[in-house]
Write an enzyme that holds these catalytic residues in place. Structure first.
Site, PDB file in Angstrom:
ATOM      1  N   GLY A  89       0.850  -1.026  -0.057  1.00  0.00           N
ATOM      2  CA  GLY A  89       0.025   0.258   0.272  1.00  0.00           C
ATOM      3  C   GLY A  89       0.971   0.996   0.086  1.00  0.00           C
ATOM      4  N   GLY A 117       0.551   5.742   1.374  1.00  0.00           N
ATOM      5  CA  GLY A 117       0.569   6.822   1.649  1.00  0.00           C
ATOM      6  C   GLY A 117       0.593   7.552   1.800  1.00  0.00           C
ATOM      7  N   GLY A 118       0.340   9.122   2.410  1.00  0.00           N
ATOM      8  CA  GLY A 118       1.208  10.042   2.313  1.00  0.00           C
ATOM      9  C   GLY A 118       2.383  10.026   2.076  1.00  0.00           C
ATOM     10  N   MET A 119       3.080   9.397   3.140  1.00  0.00           N
ATOM     11  CA  MET A 119       4.592   9.310   3.746  1.00  0.00           C
ATOM     12  C   MET A 119       5.215   8.707   2.966  1.00  0.00           C
ATOM     13  SD  MET A 119       4.810  11.387   6.414  1.00  0.00           S
ATOM     14  CE  MET A 119       6.591  10.142   7.397  1.00  0.00           C
ATOM     15  N   VAL A 151       4.379   1.216   1.653  1.00  0.00           N
ATOM     16  CA  VAL A 151       4.642  -0.348   2.453  1.00  0.00           C
ATOM     17  C   VAL A 151       4.762  -1.880   2.012  1.00  0.00           C
ATOM     18  CG1 VAL A 151       3.822  -1.622   4.493  1.00  0.00           C
ATOM     19  CG2 VAL A 151       3.254   1.260   4.464  1.00  0.00           C
ATOM     20  N   LYS A 208       8.579  -0.485   6.114  1.00  0.00           N
ATOM     21  CA  LYS A 208       8.060   0.719   5.675  1.00  0.00           C
ATOM     22  C   LYS A 208       9.561   1.840   5.334  1.00  0.00           C
ATOM     23  CE  LYS A 208       4.920   2.119   8.168  1.00  0.00           C
ATOM     24  NZ  LYS A 208       4.377   3.251   9.395  1.00  0.00           N
ATOM     25  N   ASP A 216      -2.497   8.910  17.733  1.00  0.00           N
ATOM     26  CA  ASP A 216      -3.290   9.314  16.895  1.00  0.00           C
ATOM     27  C   ASP A 216      -4.484   8.289  16.140  1.00  0.00           C
ATOM     28  OD1 ASP A 216      -4.377  10.280  14.092  1.00  0.00           O
ATOM     29  OD2 ASP A 216      -2.979   9.220  12.739  1.00  0.00           O
TER      30      ASP A 216
END
Length: 296
Positions: free
Chosen positions: A80, A82-84, A87, A102, A203
């Protein structure tokens, strides 16, 4: 179905990465969609991203594909984005075990805040050893690419995925509430372990609780964690987290500090949503949600 509205700066970055390749995409027009309370931070993040892209270009970014080796890890398949970053499922060559790797996106490798958050996640995870928390095995950097090797949870399914599926059901399964009570008891015990180790998650939300194939919870993503004794990573006044699940103290962080109790509130807000399939605080913008948390 339209895509959900981004709720964090990283979410807005991920959305911008999707739309920036479209003809006529305009950064300033895009930023007008960001809530005013978040716009300065999101603008800084997006401008830094564009600056790094212009300086290095996608063609100079390290090539990540199945078979690429980062440290002791060989990439197997992408799980997947994401913004960072990304993975991957990877093999730790020396031990022959599968891990979740990651990898910080090349567009953020030169961004101080992103690096700080990434290293914070690794350091927080390194303090924690509990069956209800995703285990961090190693942290490193290969050819300028920072990475974190973590426990691989088969399926990669989250509590958010489960709740989304249950909202589509005509009838909820028998025993659901008792099962959820047990699930959240285990999540609470995992959080207690983190708090005893001096780590505040900050979070906690359905998307950060992974579910094993047996349905057991594993708390994940300590990128926004506050670490006891690490003053550089735990400044009072930081507005961090996902607004829907923030405690009032966290939402008002510019005026007061927070401690482990903010996680207890966020776990309660998450439990409320799991039981009712409705968030306790809703709103069209992050600012509206924060105001409801503070006043209602």
């Amino acid at each position: 179905m339209s895509a959900p509205t981004p709720s964090t700066p990283d979410d807005w970055l991920a959305r911008w990465r999707e739309v920036r390749v479209s003809p006529g995409a305009d950064l300033e027009a895009f930023l007008e969609r960001v809530p005013a309370s978040q716009r300065p931070e999101v603008r800084e993040l997006l401008l830094d991203f564009e600056a790094v892209e212009a300086a290095v270009g996608d063609e100079n970014a390290p090539s990540l594909e199945p078979g690429t080796v980062l440290g002791d890890h060989r990439l197997v398949r992408e799980l997947g984005q994401g913004g960072m970053g990304t993975v991957w499922e990877a093999e730790q060559v020396s031990l022959g075990r599968r891990v979740a790797l990651k990898v910080l996106g090349p567009h953020l490798a030169l961004h101080p805040k992103a690096l700080l958050r990434f290293h914070r996640e690794g350091r927080a995870g390194g303090r924690l050893h509990h069956p209800g928390i995703v285990q961090v095995y190693a942290v490193g950097e290969t050819s300028g690419v920072p990475w974190i090797a973590q426990e691989l949870v088969p399926g990669g399914r989250t509590l958010a995925d489960r709740l989304r599926e249950e909202r589509e059901l005509q009838e909820l399964p028998a025993g659901r509430y008792r099962e959820l009570a047990e699930l959240f008891r285990e999540a609470a015990e995992a959080l207690e372990h983190a708090h005893q180790a001096g780590v505040v998650h900050r979070d906690l939300k359905p998307g950060n609780i992974l579910l094993t194939p047996e349905g057991r919870p594993k708390v994940a993503d300590f990128g926004l964690a506050m670490l006891q004794g690490d003053l550089g990573l735990s400044r009072t006044g930081d507005f961090v987290g996902t607004p829907f699940y923030m405690s009032p103290e966290q939402a008002a962080a510019r005026r007061m500090g927070i401690d482990h109790r903010t996680d207890i509130f966020s776990l309660g807000a998450t439990f409320y949503e799991a039981l009712t399939l409705v968030r306790p605080f809703e709103g069209d913008t992050s600012q509206q949600v924060v105001q409801k948390i503070l006043t209602e």
